[in-house]
Design a protein around this motif. Sequence first.
Motif, PDB file in Angstrom:
ATOM      1  N   ALA A 114      36.547  42.435  52.508  1.00 21.47           N
ATOM      2  CA  ALA A 114      35.345  42.256  53.331  1.00 21.47           C
ATOM      3  C   ALA A 114      35.163  40.799  53.719  1.00 21.47           C
ATOM      4  CB  ALA A 114      34.122  42.763  52.571  1.00 21.47           C
ATOM      5  N   ILE A 115      35.381  39.898  52.760  1.00 22.23           N
ATOM      6  CA  ILE A 115      35.167  38.475  53.029  1.00 22.23           C
ATOM      7  C   ILE A 115      36.162  37.982  54.073  1.00 22.23           C
ATOM      8  CG2 ILE A 115      35.349  36.179  52.005  1.00 22.23           C
ATOM      9  CD1 ILE A 115      34.306  37.520  49.382  1.00 22.23           C
ATOM     10  N   ALA A 154      29.309  39.157  49.494  1.00 19.73           N
ATOM     11  CA  ALA A 154      29.992  39.556  50.726  1.00 19.73           C
ATOM     12  C   ALA A 154      29.018  40.264  51.659  1.00 19.73           C
ATOM     13  CB  ALA A 154      31.174  40.469  50.410  1.00 19.73           C
ATOM     14  N   GLN A 186      21.771  34.966  44.553  1.00 18.28           N
ATOM     15  CA  GLN A 186      22.666  35.563  43.560  1.00 18.28           C
ATOM     16  C   GLN A 186      22.174  35.276  42.146  1.00 18.28           C
ATOM     17  OE1 GLN A 186      24.152  34.182  46.494  1.00 18.28           O
ATOM     18  NE2 GLN A 186      23.911  36.332  46.997  1.00 18.28           N
ATOM     19  N   LYS A 226      26.363  48.883  54.822  1.00 23.80           N
ATOM     20  CA  LYS A 226      26.805  47.859  53.866  1.00 23.80           C
ATOM     21  C   LYS A 226      26.110  48.039  52.526  1.00 23.80           C
ATOM     22  CE  LYS A 226      26.541  44.565  57.291  1.00 23.80           C
ATOM     23  NZ  LYS A 226      26.548  43.201  57.846  1.00 23.80           N
ATOM     24  N   PRO A 284      35.841  43.447  47.782  1.00 23.31           N
ATOM     25  CA  PRO A 284      35.085  42.302  48.305  1.00 23.31           C
ATOM     26  C   PRO A 284      35.971  41.301  49.042  1.00 23.31           C
ATOM     27  CG  PRO A 284      35.036  42.345  45.890  1.00 23.31           C
ATOM     28  CD  PRO A 284      35.615  43.636  46.344  1.00 23.31           C
ATOM     29  N   SER A 332      36.003  52.697  46.194  1.00 20.89           N
ATOM     30  CA  SER A 332      35.356  52.445  44.905  1.00 20.89           C
ATOM     31  C   SER A 332      35.728  53.531  43.902  1.00 20.89           C
ATOM     32  CB  SER A 332      33.836  52.396  45.077  1.00 20.89           C
ATOM     33  OG  SER A 332      33.485  51.356  45.944  1.00 20.89           O
ATOM     34  N   LEU A 335      27.997  48.802  49.093  1.00 19.65           N
ATOM     35  CA  LEU A 335      27.824  47.854  47.984  1.00 19.65           C
ATOM     36  C   LEU A 335      27.398  48.582  46.713  1.00 19.65           C
ATOM     37  CD1 LEU A 335      27.573  44.973  46.836  1.00 19.65           C
ATOM     38  CD2 LEU A 335      25.209  44.938  47.657  1.00 19.65           C
ATOM     39  N   SER A 339      30.973  41.691  40.661  1.00 23.60           N
ATOM     40  CA  SER A 339      29.752  42.227  41.256  1.00 23.60           C
ATOM     41  C   SER A 339      29.077  41.183  42.138  1.00 23.60           C
ATOM     42  CB  SER A 339      28.783  42.677  40.167  1.00 23.60           C
ATOM     43  OG  SER A 339      29.398  43.621  39.319  1.00 23.60           O
ATOM     44  N   LEU A 397      30.471  38.732  43.624  1.00 23.20           N
ATOM     45  CA  LEU A 397      31.307  38.525  44.811  1.00 23.20           C
ATOM     46  C   LEU A 397      30.988  39.595  45.861  1.00 23.20           C
ATOM     47  CD1 LEU A 397      33.469  36.413  45.389  1.00 23.20           C
ATOM     48  CD2 LEU A 397      35.193  38.101  44.750  1.00 23.20           C
ATOM     49  N   ALA A 398      30.871  40.831  45.413  1.00 20.27           N
ATOM     50  CA  ALA A 398      30.589  41.919  46.355  1.00 20.27           C
ATOM     51  C   ALA A 398      29.197  41.767  46.960  1.00 20.27           C
ATOM     52  CB  ALA A 398      30.718  43.265  45.640  1.00 20.27           C
TER      53      ALA A 398
END
Lengths: 303, 250, 243
Positions: free
Chosen positions: C57-58, C111, A99, C24, C54, C232, C28, C105, C107-108
Motif C-alpha cells: 500500500a505504501i 498507510a 499513531q 480502506k 502495508p 489478510s 485495515l 499494526s 505501519l498498516a
Amino acid sequence: MHIPDGFLSPAILAATGAASAGGVYWMSRRAQGEIEESRAPLLGVMGAFVFAAQMINFPVGAGTTGHLLGGALLAFTLGPAPAVVTMTAILAVQALVFQDGGVLALGANVFNMAIAGVLGGYLLYRLLGGSRSRGIAVFTGASASVMVCAVLALAELRLSGVPMPPALLGVSMGLFAVNAVLEGAVTVGVIQALARLNPGFVKESAAPLRRPVLAAVALAAVFLASVGVWFASEAPDGLESLADKLGIGGRARAILAAPLPGYDAAWFGNAAVNKAVAGVLGAGLAFAAVLLLGRILFRKKAA
Amino acid sequence: MTDPVVQVAGLRYRYPDGTLALDGVDFRLEKGETVAVLGPNGSGKSTFVLHLNGLLQGEGTVSVCGMRIGHETLTPVRRKVGLVFQDPDEQLFMPSVLEDVAFGLLNSGLKPEEALPKARHFLRLVGMDHAGEKAPYHLSGGEKQRVAIAGVLAMQPEILVLDEPTTFLDPPGQRDLLALLRSLPQAMIVVTHNTLFAESLAARAVFFERGKIVGEGTPRELLDCFNWSLPGPSRGQPPPAAGSSGQSRL
Amino acid sequence: MHHVVLERWSRGTSIIHRRDPRAKIIALVAFLAAVATTPDSCAPFRLPAYAALPLAAILAARLPLGGVAARAAVVLPFCGVFVVFSLVAGETQRAAALLEKSYLSALAALAVAATTPVARFLAGLEALGAPRFLLWVIQFLHRYLFVTSEQAQHMRQAAASRGAGGGFRFRSWRLRAASSAIAVLFARSYRRAEATYRAMLSRGFQGRIQLLYELSPDWGDALLVVLGIAVSIGLRVAMVLPA
Ligand SMILES: Nc1ncnc2c1ncn2[C@@H]1O[C@H](COP(=O)(O)OP(=O)(O)OP(=O)(O)O)[C@@H](O)[C@H]1O
Ligand SMILES: [Mg+2]
C-alpha cells in the motif's frame, strides 16, 4: 497509557470494543441532548485545549516531567457526558493522526481513559462534593481517574497474557501513583484559577448525590471488577502475596468466584479460554457498573 | 428618502461578567451606503457588530430591512447580513478552504454541485483560488482573512459587515480589498483601525467610545476631531506601516 | 510538526489515495484483526510476512518508505517497556511477538492515515455508522489543534522569556504558574468556541453540517476490500501452516 495494537488478546479487544461502542454511543446522545446545540464546536475546541495543555510539562523530580491527562478536568467543567465524548475524540485523533494508541485497541483505550477514568473520577468528585472543601473532591476525583485508567490498562494487558514481573510492575505502579498525585494537584490548581476567572466554568459539586449508597456500590464495582479480575487471573506470586497482605487479593477472588463459579477449576478446560472469559465478564461488569452509575447521575440531573 | 436597511435604537448590552459594552447606541445605515466604524480598543465596536445579526441580543431595538431582530426573524436576518469576524481563525472551521467557503451556501440549501463552482468563483475574487484544497491552518493571517471574506461574500448578503478586515493584509492586499469592496453594490459597515482604508472607502463614519457613538461625520473630520492619526514621519525613521490594528493610539 | 507531515502525505493523488475511505477502513480492520489473532508462536520469523500488505500500500501510494517506517516507530517506546517485562519473565518469543505485531499494526494504520485526509476519513466513518456528533467533535478538535497548540507554545515562550523554567526541582510555585497558564488557555479556548459557534450561526448554520465529500465507491474500492480481506485471511492461515 495508550495501548498500541498487537498487545491485547482478541477477547479483550472484543469486550472493550463492544463496551466502548455502546458507552460512547450512549454518552454522545446524552451530550447532544442535554446541552445546547453549540456544544460540538465547544467540545472540539476543548479537546484541542487538552491536547495543548498536555504540552505544558510539570517537573516530577529525578529529571522527569509529567503532564496533565485532562479527563477529570473536563468532567468537572463540561460535565461527565461531554467529557466522555471529548476524551473519545482526543483518543481517536491520537490514534489516527499521531499513531498514539492502536486502531483496534481504540476500544480499550476509550474504555479506560474516556469512559471509566472520566466517570470514575467524576463520581468521586460528586460523592465528596458535599464536604467542606472542593479541593479535596477535585484532588481525589482527578487522581482516581488516573489510577482507574492505569489499573484497567494493566489488567487488560495482563489478561491478554503480557507478562508483568512483580518488581517492574511495582515500579510502574509507583510511577502511576506519582502521576495520579500530579494530576490531582494540577487539576486543583486549574480549577481554582478557573473559579477566579469565571465561577461559571466549574460545575457545582456541592449537591450531594441522591443515592450515594448505590453510587458508592457502583464505584466499588468498577474498582473491584478491574483490580479483581486482574488479581484473580494468574497474577505473579509476589503480587499475589502482596495483595493478600493488603487483603485485596482474597476479597477480589471471593467476589469473582461468586458470579463465576469454578473460575479456578477447569470450566472450559483451557486456561486461555478461562482468562478470556474472565476478561470479558470483568470488562462487562465494569461497564455495567459505569452505566448504572451514569444512569444515577443523569437521573439526578434530570430531576 | 427610503427606509434604512439597518436601524438601531437605544442598544445596550452587558456581558455576563458585568462589562457594560454598549451603552445606548443609535445608528442607521441607508441602502447602498458604506459607513466606517472607528474607535479605541474595547469601545464596543465588535460587540455592536455582533448585534447586527442577532448573535447577541441586548436591550433596545435592531431592525434589518424592516425586520426587527427577534427569535423568529433570525434566519432571514442572517441571510441578509453577512458578517466577517475580527479573528479569521474563528470563522474558518471547516477542514479545507473550499469547504469553508461553501459552508454557508450548503446551509442555504444549495447542492454540493451547485455550491462548489460558486465557492470557487468567490475564492478567485479574493485571489485565493490556488488554495482551495488547503487546510485553513496552513494559511498566513492575510490569506485566512481573504478566505473568511470570500466565505461571507459567497452568500451574497444585502448588507456586509466587516470587523477589521485589513488587520493581517499587506498593503497590496488592502488595495485589492478596497477595490473589491468598492465594486460591490451592497450596503457596508466596516470596523477598522486603518485610517487610510476608512478614508478611501467610506463617505460617512461613526466614532465609538465607551459603548456609545460619540461622533459622526466624514472619516477625515472624525480622525481630526479625535486626534486619531499618527504623527508624520520623523527624521531618520521610516513612516509607520498602515494597517496595524491597535497601534494607532500608541 | 507531527501531523503536518501526515496531512501533506494525505493530499496525494495515487491509486490508494483515491480509494473510498470506507474500503480502506474495512481493509485495515481486516488486516489488524488477522495480526491480532495470530498466535505468538509465529514470532519472530513468520510474523514479518504480514508486512507485505502495508508495504504494498505504501509503495502504491508513492509515500516515502523510510519516512513512513520511521513514523510507525512511535510505538516502540511503549513496546520497549513490555519487551523488557517479557524478557525479564523469560518469555523471549512473546517479546518478539509484541514488537512485531505492534509495529506491523502501526505501519498498516499509518498507510491508511497517510493516504486519507481527515475529513474524508470522518466521512467514511459516518457512512459506516459512527455517531455524527462525535465525528463533529473530532472535526473541530482537529481543526483547532494547531491553533491552540500554537497558543500554548507562545505562552510557554513568553513565560520562559520572563525567566521561568530552568532546573527540574519541584517547586510548588511553578506548579501554580503552570496551573494558571492552563486555566487561561481553558478560558481562551472556551471563548474561541463560542465565537466559532457564532461565526457558524451567522452563516446560516441550523444544526446540521453538510459534508462536501460525496462518497461514490467504484470497482477499485470493491477490489481493495476483497483483496484486503482475502490477503489478510490468506496470510493468517499461512502463519499456522506446518512448515
Ligand atoms: N465575551 C466577553 N465577555 C466579557 N467582556 C467582554 C467580552 N467580549 C468583549 N468584552 C468587553 O467588552 C468591551 C467591548 O469589547 P469589544 O470587543 O466590542 O471592543 P472593540 O471596540 O471591538 O475593541 P477592539 O478595537 O480591540 O477590537 C471590552 O471592554 C471588552 O473587554
Ligand atoms: Mg473588535
